[in-house]
Design a protein around this motif. Sequence first.
Motif, PDB file in Angstrom:
ATOM      1  N   LYS A  47       0.815  -1.208   0.000  1.00 48.39           N
ATOM      2  CA  LYS A  47       0.000   0.000   0.000  1.00 48.39           C
ATOM      3  C   LYS A  47       0.853   1.265   0.000  1.00 48.39           C
ATOM      4  O   LYS A  47       0.600   2.183  -0.763  1.00 48.39           O
ATOM      5  N   HIS A  48       1.861   1.319   0.832  1.00 52.00           N
ATOM      6  CA  HIS A  48       2.683   2.516   0.958  1.00 52.00           C
ATOM      7  C   HIS A  48       4.046   2.348   0.282  1.00 52.00           C
ATOM      8  O   HIS A  48       4.958   3.134   0.536  1.00 52.00           O
ATOM      9  N   LEU A  49       4.186   1.361  -0.574  1.00 51.34           N
ATOM     10  CA  LEU A  49       5.475   1.097  -1.201  1.00 51.34           C
ATOM     11  C   LEU A  49       5.897   2.245  -2.109  1.00 51.34           C
ATOM     12  O   LEU A  49       7.078   2.591  -2.166  1.00 51.34           O
ATOM     13  N   SER A  50       4.955   2.872  -2.803  1.00 54.59           N
ATOM     14  CA  SER A  50       5.323   3.960  -3.708  1.00 54.59           C
ATOM     15  C   SER A  50       5.865   5.153  -2.932  1.00 54.59           C
ATOM     16  O   SER A  50       6.796   5.824  -3.401  1.00 54.59           O
ATOM     17  N   LEU A  63       9.641   6.579  -3.522  1.00 57.20           N
ATOM     18  CA  LEU A  63       9.905   7.977  -3.849  1.00 57.20           C
ATOM     19  C   LEU A  63      10.881   8.589  -2.862  1.00 57.20           C
ATOM     20  O   LEU A  63      11.826   9.286  -3.259  1.00 57.20           O
ATOM     21  N   PHE A  64      10.713   8.305  -1.570  1.00 53.51           N
ATOM     22  CA  PHE A  64      11.621   8.831  -0.562  1.00 53.51           C
ATOM     23  C   PHE A  64      13.032   8.272  -0.757  1.00 53.51           C
ATOM     24  O   PHE A  64      14.022   9.010  -0.692  1.00 53.51           O
ATOM     25  N   GLY A  65      13.143   6.973  -1.029  1.00 53.84           N
ATOM     26  CA  GLY A  65      14.448   6.364  -1.273  1.00 53.84           C
ATOM     27  C   GLY A  65      15.114   6.897  -2.527  1.00 53.84           C
ATOM     28  O   GLY A  65      16.328   7.132  -2.546  1.00 53.84           O
ATOM     29  N   LEU A  66      14.319   7.114  -3.574  1.00 53.99           N
ATOM     30  CA  LEU A  66      14.866   7.667  -4.810  1.00 53.99           C
ATOM     31  C   LEU A  66      15.382   9.083  -4.599  1.00 53.99           C
ATOM     32  O   LEU A  66      16.458   9.442  -5.099  1.00 53.99           O
ATOM     33  N   LEU A  67      14.654   9.872  -3.843  1.00 55.22           N
ATOM     34  CA  LEU A  67      15.111  11.235  -3.560  1.00 55.22           C
ATOM     35  C   LEU A  67      16.376  11.235  -2.714  1.00 55.22           C
ATOM     36  O   LEU A  67      17.283  12.050  -2.953  1.00 55.22           O
ATOM     37  N   LEU A  68      16.487  10.327  -1.752  1.00 53.26           N
ATOM     38  CA  LEU A  68      17.712  10.237  -0.958  1.00 53.26           C
ATOM     39  C   LEU A  68      18.904   9.823  -1.816  1.00 53.26           C
ATOM     40  O   LEU A  68      19.995  10.393  -1.710  1.00 53.26           O
TER      41      LEU A  68
END
Length: 123
Positions: A16-19, A23-28
């Motif tokens: 459910k909250h994987l996206s 997104l947070f991991g990609l931004l980091l």
Amino acid sequence: MNTIDIKKPVLLPEFKHLSNYLLFGLLLLLWIALPTLMGFDGTTGHIDPSIWLLIVLALITFLVLLATCWWLLQRFWMALGLPGLGLMVSQFKFLELWQQLGFYFACFTLLLLAGVGCLVAVL
């Protein structure tokens, strides 16, 4: 009183909250890897290329603050014992017309105030 539950069914609750996490991991990762990808030169100034890093850092900060605010809202909602959001939304149409218009006007005013506050913060 007839209430309608407006919750949508979730097909895969474990994702459910994987996206949001992706997104947070990609931004980091982007914030860490962007200086090497842009090829900073030691003889040039770092002000202009660092603007993109500041934008990525602002997005990361926004996501963290948004998640924290949502978590706090859920905790306060449960602690106060308020009815569910689906029940409140379904009861909105049963309000008087002047109450609905007042609520819309208050939402518009708060949105306008937030926009003016953002403009003042930028200036």
